[in-house]
Design an enzyme around this catalytic site. Structure first.
Site, mmCIF file in Angstrom:
data_model
loop_
_atom_site.group_PDB
_atom_site.id
_atom_site.type_symbol
_atom_site.label_atom_id
_atom_site.label_comp_id
_atom_site.label_asym_id
_atom_site.label_seq_id
_atom_site.Cartn_x
_atom_site.Cartn_y
_atom_site.Cartn_z
ATOM 1 C CB ALA A 1 1.942 0.135 -3.577
ATOM 2 C CG HIS B 1 -1.611 1.353 1.431
ATOM 3 N ND1 HIS B 1 -1.335 2.217 2.475
ATOM 4 C CD2 HIS B 1 -2.567 1.962 0.672
ATOM 5 C CE1 HIS B 1 -2.103 3.290 2.362
ATOM 6 N NE2 HIS B 1 -2.850 3.163 1.290
ATOM 7 C CB SER B 2 0.846 4.292 0.351
ATOM 8 O OG SER B 2 1.214 5.638 0.261
ATOM 9 C CG MET B 3 7.169 3.979 1.180
ATOM 10 S SD MET B 3 7.886 4.417 2.784
ATOM 11 C CE MET B 3 7.420 2.976 3.771
#
Length: 267
Positions: A78, A74-76
């Site tokens: 990802a 997720h986010s960073m």
């Protein structure tokens, strides 16, 4: 299916508390990146960088005896997952990227060079940074909701693992240095060259009301990555942690990883 779950910037492993139970077929290991959650901080003077995060993931995989694995980020997390899958394609079987992907965020090559200077200057002044103290966890979580698009339910989940008790109340376990500029970040050209090495099928779930820093480069990523599927969903950045959206995220992940078939095989 051996799988690493990789959280976002300033978050921790609790970010998968709602999604993980919906993916019981996975042998899921949710890590706290260095400086986050319950993990140690990097030594004094050492920068936080995706390369060292990737190195940590591979070191854990070796300890677990995982020669191959899937990624759920997720986010960073990802962004790191997309970089890891491209840098070590022989290690990664499949990868799911939730509202994040390797990108420049629009930074130019000149701005990348300036970030190197900023990163060094910030590290030399790191001793001046002291995290704020809150009277209780609810106040801490409320501050998160004011600074982000998270609901109170999502913020409380993250704060539970991300706090420590100090004199006068509670404060963040997170290393303040994580907020410093990251040195030696790649340009768009370098990212495109790297992504071409990806062999693992990838699924990018874009939260339409989520982060925008990477979204302007989705077409570039799709053109460079040979096996990337992009799906767009209505919802905020922590779409996998919000109670009203997690079911939809789980369905996308289950379908992409073909977990229903795996469950039938095990029955």
């Amino acid at each position: 299916m051996p799988t690493f779950a990789l959280h976002g910037w300033l978050d921790n492993a609790n970010t998968f508390d709602r999604l993980a139970p919906m993916l019981p077929e996975l042998d899921l290991v949710a890590l706290d990146f260095a400086g986050h959650g319950l993990s140690d901080h990097r030594p004094a003077g050492q920068h936080y960088h995706p390369l060292t995060d990737m190195q940590d993931i591979l070191a854990v995989a070796e300890q677990l005896g995982w020669r191959e694995f899937s990624l759920l980020g997720h986010s960073m997390g990802a962004a790191i997952a997309s970089e890891l899958a491209a840098t070590f394609p022989e290690k990664v079987v499949r990868a799911v990227f939730i509202d994040g992907f390797m990108a420049t965020g629009g930074a130019t090559a000149q701005e990348r060079l300036e970030q190197n200077r900023n990163a060094i200057e910030s590290m030399l002044n790191a001793h001046k940074k002291t995290p704020k103290i809150y009277p209780d966890l609810e106040t801490m979580a409320l501050r998160v909701t004011q600074a982000t698009d998270q609901s109170m339910a999502a913020a409380l989940t993250l704060v539970q693992r991300g706090h420590k008790i100090v004199e006068g109340g509670v404060t963040w376990r997170t290393d303040p240095r994580i907020r410093f500029a990251t040195p030696l970040r790649p340009t768009r050209e370098q990212i495109d060259l790297l992504l071409k090495n990806s062999t693992a099928p990838g699924l990018l779930l874009v939260a339409e009301q989520g982060d925008t820093w990477y979204q302007g480069e989705i077409d570039d990523a799709s053109a460079a990555h040979p096996h990337l599927t992009v799906e767009r969903m209505q919802g905020p950045h922590h779409i996998h942690l919000e109670p009203e959206h997690v079911d939809a995220v789980a369905r996308y992940v289950r379908d992409f990883l073909d977990l229903d078939a795996l469950s039938r095989e095990r029955a």
